[in-house]
Design an enzyme around this catalytic site. Structure first.
Site, PDB file in Angstrom:
ATOM      1  N   ASP A 172       0.829  -1.203   0.000  1.00 51.46           N
ATOM      2  CA  ASP A 172       0.000   0.000   0.000  1.00 51.46           C
ATOM      3  C   ASP A 172       0.867   1.258   0.000  1.00 51.46           C
ATOM      4  O   ASP A 172       1.972   1.255   0.548  1.00 51.46           O
ATOM      5  CB  ASP A 172      -0.898  -0.028   1.244  1.00 51.46           C
ATOM      6  CG  ASP A 172      -2.059   0.956   1.146  1.00 51.46           C
ATOM      7  OD1 ASP A 172      -2.386   1.388   0.020  1.00 51.46           O
ATOM      8  OD2 ASP A 172      -2.629   1.301   2.189  1.00 51.46           O
ATOM      9  N   ASN A 207     -10.631  -2.920  -6.316  1.00 53.53           N
ATOM     10  CA  ASN A 207      -9.869  -1.894  -7.035  1.00 53.53           C
ATOM     11  C   ASN A 207     -10.492  -1.486  -8.365  1.00 53.53           C
ATOM     12  O   ASN A 207     -10.094  -0.470  -8.953  1.00 53.53           O
ATOM     13  CB  ASN A 207      -8.426  -2.353  -7.262  1.00 53.53           C
ATOM     14  CG  ASN A 207      -7.572  -2.317  -6.019  1.00 53.53           C
ATOM     15  OD1 ASN A 207      -6.567  -3.016  -5.919  1.00 53.53           O
ATOM     16  ND2 ASN A 207      -7.966  -1.522  -5.018  1.00 53.53           N
TER      17      ASN A 207
END
EC number: 2.5.1.-
Length: 251
Positions: A29, A77
């Site tokens: 991330d 996503n």
């Protein structure tokens, strides 16, 4: 100092003083924030993150890690902008084409987990080809999660298991936790011992939900493109101090 720390961890491992996780999973991330801090578009950060993957994979055999699983693209996503999603899919294809031979030469076995139905056929072909190319390798087992979600994985596993029950190949009363695990995308892998999330976020984001039931977690502030092999080694070094009882107690 960073190189000294890496050497210290390696020496401890070699001397048997450090317990090394067999399987490490990473939620990579912070690529977008890394790019924003530099006034660049998010895809610039994703490209930097892809380069960091190479460094961490190369560090695994030095540290003694056999299995590495990375979270590249989640089922959630797809909610990102069309530009970013399209750019990521192009980046995945370029990464495979660019890194395939180097991964093979380094003895890395590559697997992909996740639902491939929504992915472009060209990308799926490259994924299949890379899996075939590296299927005989055993230095590091690299698993890349693309269009992956833990809930989706369990749902697909239960659906496949239900088909076997309906067909008479499996009796409902014989279903156990081990039976369900055998239908998961990761059925050939050991469960992760350690899950690392970069960028300061402290959540698991639907990643390896079943498999990580007894994994240790490390939430670190470093953004993924800045996560060096030396910091990786320090995290692995801290793992040795964890008291893993798996629900039991010490004698």
């Amino acid at each position: 100092m960073a190189r000294d720390e890496m050497a210290t961890v390696r020496a401890s491992i070699a001397g048997g003083a450090a317990v090394v996780p067999q399987h490490v999973a990473i939620i990579m991330d912070g690529n977008g924030r890394w790019a924003k801090l530099r006034g660049r578009p998010r895809l610039f950060g994703h490209r930097a993150g892809a380069k960091r993957v190479r460094d961490i994979v190369q560090a695994c055999p030095q540290i003694g890690i056999k299995y590495l699983t990375i979270f590249a693209f989640s089922t959630e996503n797809w909610k990102r902008t069309q530009t970013e999603v399209a750019g990521l899919m192009t980046m995945f294809k370029r990464y495979i084409m660019k890194e395939a031979q180097a991964l093979h030469k380094a003895g890395v076995r590559v697997r992909f987990i996740g639902d491939r139905i929504r992915l472009e056929p060209a990308l799926v072909r490259l994924m299949n080809d890379l899996e075939t190319l590296t299927c005989g390798n055993d230095t590091v087992h690299l698993t890349i999660a693309i269009n992956y979600g833990g809930r989706d994985e369990v749902t697909r596993a239960v659906r496949r298991m239900a088909v076997d029950v309906a067909a008479g190949r499996l009796k409902a009363e014989d279903v156990t936790a081990e039976t369900l695990a055998s239908f998961l995308d990761t059925h050939v892998l050991p469960d992760p011992d350690l899950v690392i999330r970069t960028s300061g976020e402290a959540r698991i984001s639907n990643f390896l939900l079943w498999q990580s039931a007894y994994a240790e977690y490390e939430f670190i502030d470093t953004l993924w493109p800045d996560f060096t092999p030396e910091e990786f080694a320090r995290v692995i070094g801290r793992f040795a101090s964890r008291d893993r009882r798996f629900g039991g107690t010490k004698a």
